[in-house]
Write a protein that holds these residues in place. Structure first.
Motif, PDB file in Angstrom:
ATOM      1  N   GLY A 133       0.868  -1.167  -0.092  1.00  0.00           N
ATOM      2  CA  GLY A 133      -0.073   0.082  -0.068  1.00  0.00           C
ATOM      3  C   GLY A 133       0.968   1.454  -0.076  1.00  0.00           C
ATOM      4  O   GLY A 133       0.317   2.474   0.286  1.00  0.00           O
ATOM      5  N   GLU A 134       2.214   1.229  -0.502  1.00  0.00           N
ATOM      6  CA  GLU A 134       2.976   2.337  -0.232  1.00  0.00           C
ATOM      7  C   GLU A 134       3.961   2.013  -1.232  1.00  0.00           C
ATOM      8  O   GLU A 134       4.434   0.729  -1.691  1.00  0.00           O
ATOM      9  CB  GLU A 134       3.551   2.854   1.015  1.00  0.00           C
ATOM     10  N   TRP A 135       4.667   3.194  -1.956  1.00  0.00           N
ATOM     11  CA  TRP A 135       5.896   2.708  -2.574  1.00  0.00           C
ATOM     12  C   TRP A 135       7.030   2.344  -2.215  1.00  0.00           C
ATOM     13  O   TRP A 135       7.317   2.852  -0.970  1.00  0.00           O
ATOM     14  CB  TRP A 135       6.015   4.184  -3.570  1.00  0.00           C
ATOM     15  N   PRO A 136       7.848   1.439  -2.618  1.00  0.00           N
ATOM     16  CA  PRO A 136       9.135   0.906  -1.924  1.00  0.00           C
ATOM     17  C   PRO A 136      10.126   2.226  -2.035  1.00  0.00           C
ATOM     18  O   PRO A 136      10.214   3.016  -2.801  1.00  0.00           O
ATOM     19  CB  PRO A 136       9.535  -0.213  -2.770  1.00  0.00           C
ATOM     20  N   THR A 137      11.114   1.963  -1.141  1.00  0.00           N
ATOM     21  CA  THR A 137      12.438   2.937  -1.198  1.00  0.00           C
ATOM     22  C   THR A 137      13.205   2.075  -2.015  1.00  0.00           C
ATOM     23  O   THR A 137      13.149   1.162  -2.615  1.00  0.00           O
ATOM     24  CB  THR A 137      13.126   2.601   0.486  1.00  0.00           C
ATOM     25  N   GLN A 138      14.382   2.855  -2.520  1.00  0.00           N
ATOM     26  CA  GLN A 138      15.193   2.550  -3.542  1.00  0.00           C
ATOM     27  C   GLN A 138      15.994   1.149  -2.864  1.00  0.00           C
ATOM     28  O   GLN A 138      16.351   0.184  -3.496  1.00  0.00           O
ATOM     29  CB  GLN A 138      16.371   3.283  -3.781  1.00  0.00           C
ATOM     30  N   ARG A 139      16.327   1.235  -1.575  1.00  0.00           N
ATOM     31  CA  ARG A 139      16.938   0.072  -0.935  1.00  0.00           C
ATOM     32  C   ARG A 139      16.007  -1.276  -1.068  1.00  0.00           C
ATOM     33  O   ARG A 139      16.392  -2.376  -1.038  1.00  0.00           O
ATOM     34  CB  ARG A 139      17.339   0.460   0.470  1.00  0.00           C
ATOM     35  N   GLU A 140      14.833  -1.134  -0.804  1.00  0.00           N
ATOM     36  CA  GLU A 140      13.615  -2.054  -0.938  1.00  0.00           C
ATOM     37  C   GLU A 140      13.754  -2.783  -2.292  1.00  0.00           C
ATOM     38  O   GLU A 140      13.722  -4.066  -2.492  1.00  0.00           O
ATOM     39  CB  GLU A 140      12.532  -1.808  -0.134  1.00  0.00           C
ATOM     40  N   ILE A 141      13.757  -2.004  -3.161  1.00  0.00           N
ATOM     41  CA  ILE A 141      13.746  -2.497  -4.668  1.00  0.00           C
ATOM     42  C   ILE A 141      15.177  -2.981  -4.860  1.00  0.00           C
ATOM     43  O   ILE A 141      15.059  -4.200  -5.616  1.00  0.00           O
ATOM     44  CB  ILE A 141      13.411  -1.167  -5.762  1.00  0.00           C
ATOM     45  N   ALA A 142      16.285  -2.421  -4.670  1.00  0.00           N
ATOM     46  CA  ALA A 142      17.786  -2.897  -4.807  1.00  0.00           C
ATOM     47  C   ALA A 142      17.899  -4.468  -4.254  1.00  0.00           C
ATOM     48  O   ALA A 142      18.158  -5.418  -4.961  1.00  0.00           O
ATOM     49  CB  ALA A 142      18.569  -2.110  -4.170  1.00  0.00           C
ATOM     50  N   ASP A 143      17.239  -4.407  -2.976  1.00  0.00           N
ATOM     51  CA  ASP A 143      17.133  -5.736  -2.349  1.00  0.00           C
ATOM     52  C   ASP A 143      16.589  -6.952  -3.139  1.00  0.00           C
ATOM     53  O   ASP A 143      16.716  -8.007  -3.165  1.00  0.00           O
ATOM     54  CB  ASP A 143      16.634  -5.704  -0.832  1.00  0.00           C
ATOM     55  N   GLN A 144      15.320  -6.428  -3.504  1.00  0.00           N
ATOM     56  CA  GLN A 144      14.339  -7.397  -4.010  1.00  0.00           C
ATOM     57  C   GLN A 144      14.829  -7.958  -5.311  1.00  0.00           C
ATOM     58  O   GLN A 144      14.664  -9.031  -5.942  1.00  0.00           O
ATOM     59  CB  GLN A 144      13.097  -6.740  -4.461  1.00  0.00           C
ATOM     60  N   ILE A 145      15.492  -7.155  -6.344  1.00  0.00           N
ATOM     61  CA  ILE A 145      16.065  -7.528  -7.651  1.00  0.00           C
ATOM     62  C   ILE A 145      17.559  -7.904  -7.717  1.00  0.00           C
ATOM     63  O   ILE A 145      18.036  -8.210  -8.633  1.00  0.00           O
ATOM     64  CB  ILE A 145      15.877  -6.435  -8.528  1.00  0.00           C
ATOM     65  N   GLY A 146      18.192  -7.702  -6.419  1.00  0.00           N
ATOM     66  CA  GLY A 146      19.571  -8.159  -6.324  1.00  0.00           C
ATOM     67  C   GLY A 146      20.666  -6.952  -6.684  1.00  0.00           C
ATOM     68  O   GLY A 146      21.755  -7.443  -7.242  1.00  0.00           O
ATOM     69  N   LEU A 147      20.349  -5.754  -6.709  1.00  0.00           N
ATOM     70  CA  LEU A 147      21.219  -4.741  -7.065  1.00  0.00           C
ATOM     71  C   LEU A 147      21.899  -3.959  -5.837  1.00  0.00           C
ATOM     72  O   LEU A 147      21.274  -4.062  -4.810  1.00  0.00           O
ATOM     73  CB  LEU A 147      20.558  -3.592  -7.971  1.00  0.00           C
ATOM     74  N   ASN A 148      23.026  -3.358  -6.014  1.00  0.00           N
ATOM     75  CA  ASN A 148      23.438  -2.433  -4.888  1.00  0.00           C
ATOM     76  C   ASN A 148      22.802  -1.164  -5.077  1.00  0.00           C
ATOM     77  O   ASN A 148      22.419  -0.627  -5.955  1.00  0.00           O
ATOM     78  CB  ASN A 148      25.033  -2.296  -5.227  1.00  0.00           C
ATOM     79  N   THR A 149      22.577  -0.790  -3.864  1.00  0.00           N
ATOM     80  CA  THR A 149      21.742   0.548  -3.826  1.00  0.00           C
ATOM     81  C   THR A 149      22.373   1.597  -4.196  1.00  0.00           C
ATOM     82  O   THR A 149      21.607   2.599  -4.885  1.00  0.00           O
ATOM     83  CB  THR A 149      21.295   0.973  -2.212  1.00  0.00           C
ATOM     84  N   THR A 150      23.660   1.616  -4.443  1.00  0.00           N
ATOM     85  CA  THR A 150      24.497   2.811  -5.000  1.00  0.00           C
ATOM     86  C   THR A 150      24.225   2.844  -6.598  1.00  0.00           C
ATOM     87  O   THR A 150      24.534   3.817  -7.043  1.00  0.00           O
ATOM     88  CB  THR A 150      26.023   2.767  -4.729  1.00  0.00           C
ATOM     89  N   ASN A 151      23.751   1.912  -7.138  1.00  0.00           N
ATOM     90  CA  ASN A 151      23.570   1.704  -8.406  1.00  0.00           C
ATOM     91  C   ASN A 151      22.216   1.958  -9.015  1.00  0.00           C
ATOM     92  O   ASN A 151      21.829   1.974 -10.007  1.00  0.00           O
ATOM     93  CB  ASN A 151      23.883   0.199  -9.145  1.00  0.00           C
ATOM     94  N   MET A 152      21.114   2.132  -8.085  1.00  0.00           N
ATOM     95  CA  MET A 152      19.874   2.611  -8.330  1.00  0.00           C
ATOM     96  C   MET A 152      19.602   3.891  -8.947  1.00  0.00           C
ATOM     97  O   MET A 152      18.522   3.898  -9.925  1.00  0.00           O
ATOM     98  CB  MET A 152      18.929   2.235  -7.206  1.00  0.00           C
ATOM     99  N   SER A 153      20.258   4.997  -8.665  1.00  0.00           N
ATOM    100  CA  SER A 153      19.824   6.173  -8.835  1.00  0.00           C
ATOM    101  C   SER A 153      19.571   6.278 -10.761  1.00  0.00           C
ATOM    102  O   SER A 153      18.648   6.823 -11.064  1.00  0.00           O
ATOM    103  CB  SER A 153      20.891   7.288  -8.596  1.00  0.00           C
ATOM    104  N   PRO A 154      20.579   5.865 -11.347  1.00  0.00           N
ATOM    105  CA  PRO A 154      20.614   5.986 -12.557  1.00  0.00           C
ATOM    106  C   PRO A 154      19.282   5.246 -13.519  1.00  0.00           C
ATOM    107  O   PRO A 154      18.764   5.692 -14.384  1.00  0.00           O
ATOM    108  CB  PRO A 154      21.818   5.404 -13.395  1.00  0.00           C
ATOM    109  N   TYR A 155      18.884   4.154 -12.756  1.00  0.00           N
ATOM    110  CA  TYR A 155      17.552   3.444 -13.346  1.00  0.00           C
ATOM    111  C   TYR A 155      16.539   4.188 -13.061  1.00  0.00           C
ATOM    112  O   TYR A 155      15.400   4.169 -13.869  1.00  0.00           O
ATOM    113  CB  TYR A 155      17.574   2.210 -12.714  1.00  0.00           C
ATOM    114  N   PHE A 156      16.418   4.782 -11.865  1.00  0.00           N
ATOM    115  CA  PHE A 156      15.170   5.647 -11.299  1.00  0.00           C
ATOM    116  C   PHE A 156      15.149   6.729 -12.322  1.00  0.00           C
ATOM    117  O   PHE A 156      14.209   7.265 -12.573  1.00  0.00           O
ATOM    118  CB  PHE A 156      15.129   5.859 -10.030  1.00  0.00           C
ATOM    119  N   SER A 157      16.207   7.244 -12.550  1.00  0.00           N
ATOM    120  CA  SER A 157      16.273   8.673 -13.495  1.00  0.00           C
ATOM    121  C   SER A 157      15.745   8.403 -14.809  1.00  0.00           C
ATOM    122  O   SER A 157      15.050   9.016 -15.451  1.00  0.00           O
ATOM    123  CB  SER A 157      17.756   9.204 -13.479  1.00  0.00           C
TER     124      SER A 157
END
Length: 77
Positions: free
Chosen positions: A15-39
């Motif tokens: 019922g809420e949007w995930p944090t970048q860390r939650e998504i990174a954990d779910q798909i197996g990426l490092n949180t420091t690499n998430m910003s370009p994907y979201f951008s």
């Protein structure tokens, strides 16, 4: 699993949007690499920034939700 799909699944389950860390954990990426994907998702109109909500500050747009439900893959746009 695609980031947008993971975001939608999390939102439906919690019922809420995930944090970048939650998504990174779910798909197996490092949180420091998430910003370009979201951008990239924001630039394509798939996701949007939500102001003033702390860490849960990226959500899918209506267009993004529709595309994910139709089986959209990032290379299709």
């Amino acid at each position: 699993m695609a980031i947008a799909e993971a975001m939608l699944r999390y939102h439906e389950a919690h019922g809420e949007w995930p944090t970048q860390r939650e998504i990174a954990d779910q798909i197996g990426l490092n949180t420091t690499n998430m910003s370009p994907y979201f951008s990239a998702l924001i630039k394509k109109g798939i996701a949007m920034k939500i102001p003033d909500v702390g860490r849960r500050n990226v959500a899918l747009t209506d267009k993004g939700e529709t595309l994910v439900r139709q089986g959209w893959q990032p290379s299709m746009l």
